[in-house]
Design an enzyme around this catalytic site. Sequence first.
Site, mmCIF file in Angstrom:
data_model
loop_
_atom_site.group_PDB
_atom_site.id
_atom_site.type_symbol
_atom_site.label_atom_id
_atom_site.label_comp_id
_atom_site.label_asym_id
_atom_site.label_seq_id
_atom_site.Cartn_x
_atom_site.Cartn_y
_atom_site.Cartn_z
ATOM 1 N N ASP A 31 0.881 -1.173 0.000
ATOM 2 C CA ASP A 31 0.000 0.000 0.000
ATOM 3 C C ASP A 31 0.919 1.224 0.000
ATOM 4 O OD1 ASP A 31 -3.218 0.324 1.281
ATOM 5 O OD2 ASP A 31 -1.965 2.088 0.909
ATOM 6 N N ASN A 32 0.540 2.274 -0.731
ATOM 7 C CA ASN A 32 1.376 3.487 -0.714
ATOM 8 C C ASN A 32 0.888 4.477 0.346
ATOM 9 O OD1 ASN A 32 -0.931 4.582 -1.788
ATOM 10 N ND2 ASN A 32 0.015 5.361 -3.666
ATOM 11 N N ASN A 35 -4.367 6.562 1.028
ATOM 12 C CA ASN A 35 -5.700 6.672 1.637
ATOM 13 C C ASN A 35 -5.828 5.697 2.809
ATOM 14 O OD1 ASN A 35 -8.244 7.882 1.727
ATOM 15 N ND2 ASN A 35 -9.190 6.159 0.661
ATOM 16 N N SER A 124 -16.957 -2.632 -9.729
ATOM 17 C CA SER A 124 -17.992 -1.902 -8.998
ATOM 18 C C SER A 124 -19.305 -1.942 -9.766
ATOM 19 C CB SER A 124 -17.523 -0.452 -8.848
ATOM 20 O OG SER A 124 -18.572 0.369 -8.410
ATOM 21 N N THR A 126 -20.912 0.433 -10.246
ATOM 22 C CA THR A 126 -20.919 1.690 -10.987
ATOM 23 C C THR A 126 -20.811 1.421 -12.499
ATOM 24 O OG1 THR A 126 -20.059 3.926 -10.782
ATOM 25 C CG2 THR A 126 -18.424 2.226 -10.996
ATOM 26 N N TYR A 149 -14.159 7.874 -12.682
ATOM 27 C CA TYR A 149 -13.955 6.698 -11.825
ATOM 28 C C TYR A 149 -14.633 5.470 -12.445
ATOM 29 C CZ TYR A 149 -14.639 3.332 -8.075
ATOM 30 O OH TYR A 149 -14.686 2.165 -7.357
ATOM 31 N N LYS A 153 -13.118 1.699 -14.057
ATOM 32 C CA LYS A 153 -13.513 0.318 -13.741
ATOM 33 C C LYS A 153 -13.906 -0.426 -15.016
ATOM 34 C CE LYS A 153 -12.595 0.449 -9.411
ATOM 35 N NZ LYS A 153 -11.451 -0.288 -8.872
ATOM 36 N N ASN A 179 -22.816 -1.852 -2.558
ATOM 37 C CA ASN A 179 -22.379 -0.808 -1.616
ATOM 38 C C ASN A 179 -21.816 -1.409 -0.331
ATOM 39 O OD1 ASN A 179 -24.297 0.452 -3.528
ATOM 40 N ND2 ASN A 179 -23.947 2.273 -2.302
ATOM 41 N N ILE A 217 -30.585 13.984 3.001
ATOM 42 C CA ILE A 217 -31.079 12.875 2.172
ATOM 43 C C ILE A 217 -31.308 13.421 0.773
ATOM 44 C CG2 ILE A 217 -33.013 11.279 1.799
ATOM 45 C CD1 ILE A 217 -33.128 10.847 4.764
ATOM 46 N N PHE A 218 -30.540 12.892 -0.167
ATOM 47 C CA PHE A 218 -30.549 13.452 -1.521
ATOM 48 C C PHE A 218 -31.762 12.980 -2.318
ATOM 49 C CE2 PHE A 218 -25.684 13.270 -0.958
ATOM 50 C CZ PHE A 218 -25.650 14.563 -0.440
ATOM 51 N N ARG A 231 -30.444 1.096 -2.795
ATOM 52 C CA ARG A 231 -29.145 0.467 -3.044
ATOM 53 C C ARG A 231 -29.107 -0.903 -2.394
ATOM 54 N NH1 ARG A 231 -29.149 4.310 -5.688
ATOM 55 N NH2 ARG A 231 -27.597 5.945 -5.984
#
Length: 338
Positions: A31-32, A35, A124, A126, A149, A153, A179, A217-218, A231
């Site tokens: 790992d670098n 994050n 993902s 996505t 992003y 993928k 998710n 809440i969107f 989801r």
Amino acid sequence: MKILITGGLGYIGSHVTVLLLQKGYEVVSVDNLDNSSIDVLEGIEAITGKRPFFEALDVRDENQMTNLFDKHPNIDGVIHFAAYKAVGESVEKPLEYYENNVSGLVQVLKPVTRKAIPFIFSSSCTVYGQADKMPIDEDIPLKKAFSPYGNTKQIGEQIIADCCKAYQGFNAILLRYFNPIGAHSSAKIGEFPQGIPQNLIPFLTQTVIGKRETLKIFGSDYNTPDGTCIRDYIHVMDLAQAHIESLDYLIKSNNSEACEVYNVGTGKGVSVMEIVQTFEKVTGEKVHFEISKPRTGDVITAFADPKKINNRIGWKAQYSLEDSLMSAWNWEKQLKIL
Ligand code: NAD
Ligand code: WQD
């Protein structure tokens, strides 16, 4: 058996490492730390009593990767997590995303394909965009990705499929996660969102603990039973188990398809409002929320048809939504103590 994990100190990689160590695998983790934190190793050791072999390196660095494979000539499987994952950030910094997620993948694939090592890729849901039918199975045609992003993928999947065709003996599994949420039950490892969380669960737990004022809440006028988006939330330990079962399957199988793709989800669609209500029920805490305007780019509904992974690999989600939310809350509470 020795497994290399890239991005091994990240959210999902650390949970997979714990399960691998507990099942007696040897783990080489890289790992670098872009994050993640080196302290994650302490959490892994506290849970398992073991430490993976760890090296802080960047997978984009070809020399470092060559040295790593020289040092560990007998790697039996590779799980590639190392990537950037923030959808919104990818719109602002597309080149960084293409460089890390695509070039990073290519660098990892060079030694892996040379040695024909079984390979698991973090893809993902996505890649599906707003699918035309629910639940989403692996055969529905992929739509244009909503973000750089998402593109990384889709491109990553294509690169791996091309490699499986080109390099004799090289087999891979692409796991399309829905998710992922929650944390290990010990609350010694979990997710460290950088800055303001973009994902629902960390924002919710940070609101309840008092780091944020209100959960927005969107959207509440969507064409769903309660008007909020739906989801498929999967416990990170279930997701971790899916990697191990997929890897075992790939190592054992003499498969002719070479590149297989699987959804990893529970198969249950849950709305944002149901998340809030379930969280309140299991934790006894009140969630301070308000209805806000829809978030640009959100798909309305996305949940998996997990039959393919259930039937072929034998993996099935075990944890309930209640387990997932309780573990996320326990993790948040101990973060406050840190
Ligand atoms: P994460 O950011 O917690 O973990 C990724 C790890 O990779 C981090 O520790 C980071 O420091 C490391 N890393 C990044 N670039 C690197 C590089 N060039 N070299 C070495 N290390 C590098 O993310 P996560 O949630 O654990 O996600 C893991 C993978 O799963 C990613 O590929 C992500 O795109 C994918 N994924 C995540 C989700 C999600 O919601 N968390 C959903 C679907 C797919
Ligand atoms: C879930 C639901 C929001 C925050 C993202 C990536 C996807 C994948 C998983 C990596 C949505 C709503 C959220 C908030 C809210 N990651 N929400 N208030 O958008 O399904 O997927 O993570 O591959 O690529 O796009 O997850 O957690 O952001 O949102 O109401 O403050 O919660 O609108 O309906 P999403 P999310």
